[in-house]
Design a protein around this motif. Structure first.
Motif, short mmCIF file in Angstrom:
data_model
loop_
_atom_site.label_atom_id
_atom_site.label_comp_id
_atom_site.label_asym_id
_atom_site.label_seq_id
_atom_site.Cartn_x
_atom_site.Cartn_y
_atom_site.Cartn_z
N GLY A 151 0.73 -1.23 0.04
CA GLY A 151 0.00 0.09 0.12
C GLY A 151 0.82 1.34 -0.04
O GLY A 151 1.85 1.05 -0.50
N GLY A 152 0.37 2.33 0.62
CA GLY A 152 1.20 3.76 0.73
C GLY A 152 1.80 3.62 2.06
O GLY A 152 1.18 3.25 3.20
N MET A 153 3.19 3.92 2.03
CA MET A 153 3.81 3.95 3.38
C MET A 153 4.98 4.86 3.22
O MET A 153 5.46 5.31 2.32
CB MET A 153 4.58 2.58 3.54
N THR A 154 5.16 5.72 4.58
CA THR A 154 5.92 6.71 4.67
C THR A 154 6.68 6.41 5.94
O THR A 154 6.41 5.99 7.00
CB THR A 154 5.38 8.16 5.01
N ILE A 155 8.14 6.38 5.75
CA ILE A 155 9.18 5.97 7.03
C ILE A 155 10.06 7.24 7.14
O ILE A 155 10.57 7.55 5.99
CB ILE A 155 9.82 4.75 6.75
N ALA A 156 10.05 7.90 8.37
CA ALA A 156 10.89 8.81 8.90
C ALA A 156 11.41 8.55 9.88
O ALA A 156 10.81 8.20 11.01
CB ALA A 156 10.04 10.14 8.68
N ASP A 157 12.80 9.10 9.97
CA ASP A 157 13.56 9.13 11.25
C ASP A 157 13.56 7.82 12.02
O ASP A 157 13.45 7.73 13.23
CB ASP A 157 13.26 10.25 12.21
N SER A 158 13.66 6.77 11.15
CA SER A 158 13.49 5.43 11.94
C SER A 158 14.61 4.39 11.61
O SER A 158 15.39 4.83 10.73
CB SER A 158 12.23 4.87 11.63
N LYS A 159 14.81 3.39 12.30
CA LYS A 159 15.76 2.39 11.99
C LYS A 159 15.15 1.14 11.59
O LYS A 159 14.28 0.73 12.38
CB LYS A 159 16.90 2.15 13.22
#
Length: 181
Positions: A151-159
């Motif tokens: 689907g749609g995914m946003t990943i920010a400032d993560s490990k």
């Protein structure tokens, strides 16, 4: 913790299918839950299922929490990629998922042998997902060890680290997307 189901959502089932469901998990641990079956259906969401299917609406927000040690797997030989188990930690189906300041670790989906079927050891998302300032690690599945996204995914400032894609058939090893697929 320590719950079992033979289909979906051993720990938590946020059911917005054909309706509406909203759930916020804050400063909590979801651990040691098992969705497993020896029947022909797929098993999903060892820890959590967020279900907005059949025209429904489901929203799951996870904040400052730990999702760990959960399993989604079939006890019989599965035949299709997604039939071995989806979303060891979290299964997001046609829904909205938001994870912040949290850890998703040591979860498992699917079965690694017999062509390694199953996906999303940590998270399987079939909807919209946002992951911020979080860690996805030490999860495993034949496809998308850490995250399997459809689907749609946003990943920010993560490990996203130390996840594994563990499929094999006999002595032939294969798998896709150790971290994200």
């Amino acid at each position: 913790s320590g719950n079992h189901t033979d289909f979906e959502g051993a720990g938590i089932y946020n059911n917005g299918s054909q309706g509406t469901a909203t759930l916020t998990i804050h400063n909590s641990t979801i651990s040691g839950n098992i969705a497993s079956s020896n029947e022909s259906e797929s098993v999903n969401g060892g820890g959590i299922v967020n279900d907005g299917s059949f025209g429904g609406h489901a929203t799951l927000t996870i904040v400052d929490s730990l999702v760990t040690g959960n399993i989604a797997e079939r006890d019989v030989t599965p035949t299709l990629l997604y039939s071995g188990g989806l979303g060891g930690g979290i299964y997001n189906r046609d829904a909205t998922l938001s994870i912040s300041d949290s850890i998703v670790s040591n979860n498992r989906a699917g079965v690694p042998e017999t062509f390694g079927v199953g996906a999303g050891g940590g998270i399987f998302s079939f909807g919209l997902a946002t992951i911020v300032n979080s860690t996805i690690n030490n999860n495993e599945a034949p496809y998308g060890g850490g995250i399997a996204n459809n689907g749609g995914m946003t990943i920010a400032d993560s490990k996203i680290n130390n996840n594994s894609s563990n499929g094999h058939f006999g002595s032939t090893f294969y798998g896709s997307g150790g971290g994200v697929a």
